[in-house]
Motif scaffolding. Structure first.
Motif, short mmCIF file in Angstrom:
data_model
loop_
_atom_site.label_atom_id
_atom_site.label_comp_id
_atom_site.label_asym_id
_atom_site.label_seq_id
_atom_site.Cartn_x
_atom_site.Cartn_y
_atom_site.Cartn_z
N GLU A 130 0.85 -1.19 0.00
CA GLU A 130 0.00 0.00 0.00
C GLU A 130 0.89 1.24 0.00
O GLU A 130 1.91 1.30 0.66
CB GLU A 130 -0.92 0.02 1.22
CG GLU A 130 -1.91 1.19 1.21
CD GLU A 130 -2.97 1.05 2.29
OE1 GLU A 130 -2.93 1.85 3.23
OE2 GLU A 130 -3.83 0.17 2.17
N GLY A 131 0.50 2.23 -0.77
CA GLY A 131 1.28 3.45 -0.86
C GLY A 131 0.78 4.32 -1.99
O GLY A 131 -0.34 4.15 -2.48
N LEU A 132 1.59 5.28 -2.41
CA LEU A 132 1.22 6.19 -3.47
C LEU A 132 1.31 5.51 -4.83
O LEU A 132 1.96 4.48 -5.00
CB LEU A 132 2.17 7.39 -3.48
CG LEU A 132 2.51 8.09 -2.17
CD1 LEU A 132 3.40 9.29 -2.45
CD2 LEU A 132 1.26 8.51 -1.45
N ILE A 133 0.66 6.12 -5.81
CA ILE A 133 0.85 5.75 -7.22
C ILE A 133 1.60 6.90 -7.87
O ILE A 133 1.23 8.07 -7.71
CB ILE A 133 -0.50 5.52 -7.92
CG1 ILE A 133 -1.17 4.27 -7.35
CG2 ILE A 133 -0.32 5.38 -9.43
CD1 ILE A 133 -2.54 3.97 -7.94
N ILE A 134 2.70 6.57 -8.57
CA ILE A 134 3.48 7.61 -9.23
C ILE A 134 3.61 7.29 -10.72
O ILE A 134 3.68 6.13 -11.11
CB ILE A 134 4.88 7.77 -8.59
CG1 ILE A 134 5.71 6.48 -8.73
CG2 ILE A 134 4.76 8.15 -7.13
CD1 ILE A 134 7.14 6.63 -8.24
N LYS A 135 3.63 8.36 -11.51
CA LYS A 135 3.82 8.21 -12.94
C LYS A 135 4.81 9.27 -13.41
O LYS A 135 4.88 10.37 -12.85
CB LYS A 135 2.50 8.36 -13.70
CG LYS A 135 1.43 7.36 -13.27
CD LYS A 135 0.47 7.04 -14.38
CE LYS A 135 1.07 6.17 -15.46
NZ LYS A 135 0.06 5.68 -16.43
#
Length: 369
Positions: A130-135
């Motif tokens: 679980e955590g952030l989504i980065i692009k």
């Protein structure tokens, strides 16, 4: 013999940059580190929408003593061998990903495509359940952003190259932790359908966009800390706080229905809409409203003298002048106060809480534990 095999085998390289060249369309600045690449070869390329295959239309090699990034300094060649810097022109290169692999297809194209897809999925980042989504726009930028977040002990759940899609936002929306229900987009745009979702004021995903990695990370940390502060404040406001009051002489304004009396707050924080009890546990009534200088207030701190209305109490029966009264705190609120909020409470509030808990635990030693 190994060197000959390496040079003569199918070409493999890494994309440095994707450019739009006049007269050629999209081209790849490519480092060929293995094998041979020729005009007409079928190559597999990673794009933002998946892996595609195309055929090399032209190869442009820097002239001697010239750099690959200097325009109009190239010569067309039919074949190039590793290790070389080369410009590659081919159809369908739109959306090619800088930092991704390119490989010549010989034999089964699906095997090559699958190999590149697997390599793209194994980007050098540490992911958490679980955590952030980065692009980001390139693999290198993605890895740099992930490293910066890791140094600040911020978990990343998904790290992908390419523009932000509706699917990305839907996935971020499913994250349970509100501090991680976030998408960080570095140098990559939101697709129209994602932009429409983001415009909705009720959409629960926080989106950070920018072109400076440390600024994006700092913006996220600042937003997260402020959200934590507001969440703690809201929790604090919903908890019934300890308070101790004394009914003042010559301040009986109404005997009953409701009783209205003047009190001094001896300790803690007195709020409206709480129940009052005597120090021996006897019930008094419900504190409904509170006034200071004829203005309604919601809370009063230690030392304040205010007028309160008590529903269910009659002066001379349930309450009398100079009685000391305590706020009757629900058991579940005591658990929160003792386990989560005690370090944040003033000493006078702690003292009142200890007095109230001691009273309750005379009858039940495990009350509120």
């Amino acid at each position: 013999q190994d060197l000959a095999l390496r040079v003569d085998g199918p070409g493999m390289g890494t994309i440095l940059e994707v450019k739009e060249e006049r007269g050629l369309g999209p081209t790849l600045d490519l480092i060929l580190f293995d094998g041979t690449l020729s005009v007409g070869d079928e190559i597999a390329v990673a794009r933002q929408v998946g892996i595609t295959t195309t055929r090399v239309r032209a190869l442009l090699k820097p002239r001697p003593l010239k750099e690959i990034l200097v325009e109009d300094r190239f010569e067309r060649v039919r074949t190039v061998h590793a290790a070389s810097g080369i410009k590659v022109s081919a159809p369908g290169l739109e959306g090619a990903i800088a930092g991704s692999p390119v490989q010549v297809v010989q034999g089964n194209a699906e095997e090559v495509v699958e190999r590149i897809r697997k390599e793209m999925e194994e980007i050098n980042v540490h992911l958490s359940p679980e955590g952030l989504i980065i692009k980001a726009d390139t693999i290198g930028a993605l890895e740099a952003l992930c490293k910066e977040l890791e140094e600040k002990e911020i978990a990343v759940m998904r790290a992908m190259v390419g523009p932000v899609s509706r699917h990305d936002l839907i996935e971020a929306e499913t994250v349970k932790n509100p501090y991680s229900r976030v998408l960080i987009a570095f140098s990559t745009p939101l697709l129209p359908d994602a932009a429409d979702m983001a415009k909705d004021p009720s959409f629960p995903v926080k989106i950070f966009e920018g072109r400076v990695i440390y600024q994006l990370v700092d913006d996220y940390v600042q937003w997260r800390d402020e959200l934590k502060r507001r969440t703690e404040q809201q929790k604090f406001e919903q908890i019934v706080l300890p308070a101790k009051i004394r009914v003042l002489p010559h301040c009986i304004f109404r005997q009953s229905n409701p009783a209205v009396v003047g009190v001094r707050v001896l300790g803690g924080t007195l709020r409206t809409d709480v129940n009052l009890i005597h120090r021996d546990g006897r019930k008094v009534g419900h504190l409904k409203t509170m006034q200071l200088n004829q203005e309604n207030i919601r809370e009063a701190q230690a030392g304040a003298e205010v007028a309160i209305s008590i529903q269910g109490a009659t002066v001379g029966r349930q309450v009398s002048v100079e009685d000391d009264l305590l706020v009757d705190i629900p058991e579940r609120h005591v658990k929160v106060l003792e386990k989560e909020m005690l370090p944040h409470l003033p000493q006078s509030t702690r003292d009142v809480l200890e007095e109230f808990v001691t009273l309750k635990r005379k009858a039940d030693p495990f009350w509120g534990k």
